[in-house]
Write a protein that holds these residues in place. Sequence first.
Motif, PDB file in Angstrom:
ATOM      1  N   LEU A 196      25.770 -10.060  19.683  1.00  0.00           N
ATOM      2  CA  LEU A 196      26.679 -11.183  19.905  1.00  0.00           C
ATOM      3  C   LEU A 196      27.679 -11.379  18.777  1.00  0.00           C
ATOM      4  N   THR A 197      27.263 -11.114  17.540  1.00  0.00           N
ATOM      5  CA  THR A 197      28.107 -11.463  16.391  1.00  0.00           C
ATOM      6  C   THR A 197      28.440 -10.286  15.491  1.00  0.00           C
ATOM      7  N   ARG A 198      27.818  -9.130  15.732  1.00  0.00           N
ATOM      8  CA  ARG A 198      27.966  -7.974  14.856  1.00  0.00           C
ATOM      9  C   ARG A 198      27.514  -8.279  13.425  1.00  0.00           C
ATOM     10  N   ARG A 199      26.602  -9.219  13.306  1.00  0.00           N
ATOM     11  CA  ARG A 199      26.005  -9.532  12.010  1.00  0.00           C
ATOM     12  C   ARG A 199      24.587  -8.960  11.974  1.00  0.00           C
ATOM     13  N   ARG A 200      24.266  -8.294  10.890  1.00  0.00           N
ATOM     14  CA  ARG A 200      22.943  -7.705  10.750  1.00  0.00           C
ATOM     15  C   ARG A 200      22.025  -8.661   9.994  1.00  0.00           C
ATOM     16  N   VAL A 201      20.834  -8.823  10.521  1.00  0.00           N
ATOM     17  CA  VAL A 201      19.819  -9.662   9.877  1.00  0.00           C
ATOM     18  C   VAL A 201      18.644  -8.771   9.514  1.00  0.00           C
ATOM     19  N   TYR A 202      18.252  -8.823   8.265  1.00  0.00           N
ATOM     20  CA  TYR A 202      17.126  -8.021   7.785  1.00  0.00           C
ATOM     21  C   TYR A 202      15.968  -8.951   7.434  1.00  0.00           C
ATOM     22  N   LEU A 203      14.764  -8.470   7.649  1.00  0.00           N
ATOM     23  CA  LEU A 203      13.566  -9.269   7.376  1.00  0.00           C
ATOM     24  C   LEU A 203      12.630  -8.506   6.454  1.00  0.00           C
ATOM     25  N   VAL A 204      12.200  -9.167   5.389  1.00  0.00           N
ATOM     26  CA  VAL A 204      11.211  -8.575   4.482  1.00  0.00           C
ATOM     27  C   VAL A 204      10.141  -9.610   4.172  1.00  0.00           C
ATOM     28  N   GLY A 205       8.980  -9.118   3.794  1.00  0.00           N
ATOM     29  CA  GLY A 205       7.913  -9.972   3.298  1.00  0.00           C
ATOM     30  C   GLY A 205       7.731  -9.709   1.817  1.00  0.00           C
ATOM     31  N   PHE A 206       7.716 -10.743   1.018  1.00  0.00           N
ATOM     32  CA  PHE A 206       7.631 -10.596  -0.438  1.00  0.00           C
ATOM     33  C   PHE A 206       6.398 -11.349  -0.928  1.00  0.00           C
ATOM     34  N   SER A 207       5.567 -10.678  -1.701  1.00  0.00           N
ATOM     35  CA  SER A 207       4.322 -11.286  -2.160  1.00  0.00           C
ATOM     36  C   SER A 207       4.242 -11.268  -3.680  1.00  0.00           C
ATOM     37  N   LYS A 208       3.558 -12.252  -4.224  1.00  0.00           N
ATOM     38  CA  LYS A 208       3.353 -12.292  -5.675  1.00  0.00           C
ATOM     39  C   LYS A 208       2.263 -11.330  -6.116  1.00  0.00           C
ATOM     40  N   LYS A 209       1.393 -10.949  -5.195  1.00  0.00           N
ATOM     41  CA  LYS A 209       0.282 -10.073  -5.565  1.00  0.00           C
ATOM     42  C   LYS A 209      -0.158  -9.275  -4.352  1.00  0.00           C
ATOM     43  N   SER A 210      -0.945  -8.245  -4.615  1.00  0.00           N
ATOM     44  CA  SER A 210      -1.447  -7.387  -3.543  1.00  0.00           C
ATOM     45  C   SER A 210      -2.700  -6.696  -4.023  1.00  0.00           C
ATOM     46  N   LYS A 211      -3.630  -6.461  -3.113  1.00  0.00           N
ATOM     47  CA  LYS A 211      -4.839  -5.720  -3.446  1.00  0.00           C
ATOM     48  C   LYS A 211      -4.503  -4.316  -3.947  1.00  0.00           C
ATOM     49  N   VAL A 212      -3.414  -3.766  -3.410  1.00  0.00           N
ATOM     50  CA  VAL A 212      -3.034  -2.403  -3.787  1.00  0.00           C
ATOM     51  C   VAL A 212      -2.616  -2.343  -5.249  1.00  0.00           C
ATOM     52  N   ILE A 213      -1.724  -3.244  -5.670  1.00  0.00           N
ATOM     53  CA  ILE A 213      -1.257  -3.216  -7.042  1.00  0.00           C
ATOM     54  C   ILE A 213      -2.375  -3.591  -8.006  1.00  0.00           C
ATOM     55  N   THR A 214      -3.284  -4.477  -7.586  1.00  0.00           N
ATOM     56  CA  THR A 214      -4.422  -4.838  -8.431  1.00  0.00           C
ATOM     57  C   THR A 214      -5.303  -3.618  -8.692  1.00  0.00           C
ATOM     58  N   ARG A 215      -5.521  -2.824  -7.659  1.00  0.00           N
ATOM     59  CA  ARG A 215      -6.411  -1.669  -7.785  1.00  0.00           C
ATOM     60  C   ARG A 215      -5.744  -0.520  -8.545  1.00  0.00           C
ATOM     61  N   TYR A 216      -4.458  -0.332  -8.357  1.00  0.00           N
ATOM     62  CA  TYR A 216      -3.806   0.869  -8.876  1.00  0.00           C
ATOM     63  C   TYR A 216      -2.866   0.620 -10.053  1.00  0.00           C
ATOM     64  N   ARG A 217      -2.809  -0.591 -10.588  1.00  0.00           N
ATOM     65  CA  ARG A 217      -1.856  -0.909 -11.647  1.00  0.00           C
ATOM     66  C   ARG A 217      -1.980   0.037 -12.839  1.00  0.00           C
ATOM     67  N   LEU A 218      -3.197   0.221 -13.365  1.00  0.00           N
ATOM     68  CA  LEU A 218      -3.392   1.091 -14.521  1.00  0.00           C
ATOM     69  C   LEU A 218      -3.074   2.535 -14.185  1.00  0.00           C
ATOM     70  N   ALA A 219      -3.474   2.976 -12.990  1.00  0.00           N
ATOM     71  CA  ALA A 219      -3.195   4.352 -12.586  1.00  0.00           C
ATOM     72  C   ALA A 219      -1.688   4.591 -12.483  1.00  0.00           C
ATOM     73  N   PHE A 220      -0.941   3.602 -11.980  1.00  0.00           N
ATOM     74  CA  PHE A 220       0.515   3.716 -11.909  1.00  0.00           C
ATOM     75  C   PHE A 220       1.100   3.950 -13.302  1.00  0.00           C
ATOM     76  N   ALA A 221       0.637   3.154 -14.270  1.00  0.00           N
ATOM     77  CA  ALA A 221       1.166   3.257 -15.627  1.00  0.00           C
ATOM     78  C   ALA A 221       0.815   4.603 -16.264  1.00  0.00           C
ATOM     79  N   LEU A 222      -0.419   5.054 -16.079  1.00  0.00           N
ATOM     80  CA  LEU A 222      -0.846   6.317 -16.675  1.00  0.00           C
ATOM     81  C   LEU A 222      -0.109   7.509 -16.078  1.00  0.00           C
ATOM     82  N   GLU A 223       0.241   7.418 -14.801  1.00  0.00           N
ATOM     83  CA  GLU A 223       0.933   8.523 -14.131  1.00  0.00           C
ATOM     84  C   GLU A 223       2.459   8.404 -14.212  1.00  0.00           C
ATOM     85  N   GLY A 224       2.945   7.340 -14.866  1.00  0.00           N
ATOM     86  CA  GLY A 224       4.390   7.188 -15.020  1.00  0.00           C
ATOM     87  C   GLY A 224       5.118   6.891 -13.725  1.00  0.00           C
ATOM     88  N   ILE A 225       4.469   6.153 -12.821  1.00  0.00           N
ATOM     89  CA  ILE A 225       5.085   5.779 -11.547  1.00  0.00           C
ATOM     90  C   ILE A 225       5.706   4.398 -11.680  1.00  0.00           C
TER      91      ILE A 225
END
Length: 373
Positions: free
Chosen positions: A203-232
Amino acid sequence: MITPDTLSNVQRKLEERATTDKGVIEELRSEIRPLKTEVRRINPRTTTSISLVAADGGNNKVNFDPYLFQLVRVVDSYGRELLLDLTSPTTNIEELSISHLDKDGNHKSALGLMMKELGVETLWELSPMIPKPDEENPNPSWVLVYRDLAEWGALYQMLQEGGFNTDTLIVRDGLLRSKIFTQKLFKDLLEKINDAIKEIYCLTRRRVYLVGFSKKSKVITRYRLAFALEGILTQGYPCYVEIPPHIQRKAYIWDEYATGSEAEKFVGGRLFMVRFGSRINDPIWPVDIFLPQLKQVSQVMGYLLADANDGFPVPFYPRCLQKAHEQAALVGFDMEVMEDMIVNAVRQSFTPEEQNVVDRVRLQSDVSMLRYE
């Protein structure tokens, strides 16, 4: 008191345990090592960013509230009130349902619109976590589920109403995942959200994008140190990396909460880890990209970067999300007014003699707080 001998014994056991458990870290490093070549740079792009947030009851507590009222208020980052309601654990669920969707099927709120579109007539049909009217001893935490449903309803109504004058990024407070909906209703909602986004573009040729943003995640909690050690995500520029489904499944308690699982009906986004800052110690955030928009991930990340660069007071945290939280929070004078209204409502439910007791109880001080003075 801990003696030197005890400290020495504890130190020895800690060193032994750390040596034994190092194998766990090595396993995590091997799991995420292939991601190092998948890190992508973010190039800033400018667009309108908007967020909507439900008032957090934990941040809006009043000192005198015998009925445990829960203010359900959803606002966006511009301060527009999208939904307002007041509940308590003992609220009549049937009356609450009718307040959103009447018996003729007419919606009276954003949540009612979502219920109508999903083909349900009552709140307990919308979510199994909302108690039925005849249910005995319902879990009082249902009011928190109700607040989350209200937020999803406000998001859906925002897309239905349109009115986007420019390309717009909508940032949801939390990942695009939910287990509060009945059976496949969440999947149905995601499809309707996608249809609404497509309709806006047609109708308007306007694009709408949707994202979910979180302050924390089980993934980052589990892999934070591994990320740093591997330089990711340690590059000297803003960057992001997609988290494969098999890594998500090892981090989450519920397998169906991970992308790519058999029961993906609870998942609406692909998980990425993102660092908006250029320094190695800048925070890493979990971000869900709406599944139908995965081909535009570089654009979406660019829009997020532009908004996060203006983040204040939390650096490299989306400014639109922080503004929405500021608008939703009841603090200072607003909170004093709200508490006075609650007290007056409680007093009016008693006889004049009992109102004196209410006043006395309200003025009683919490002696346990004296330890902080």
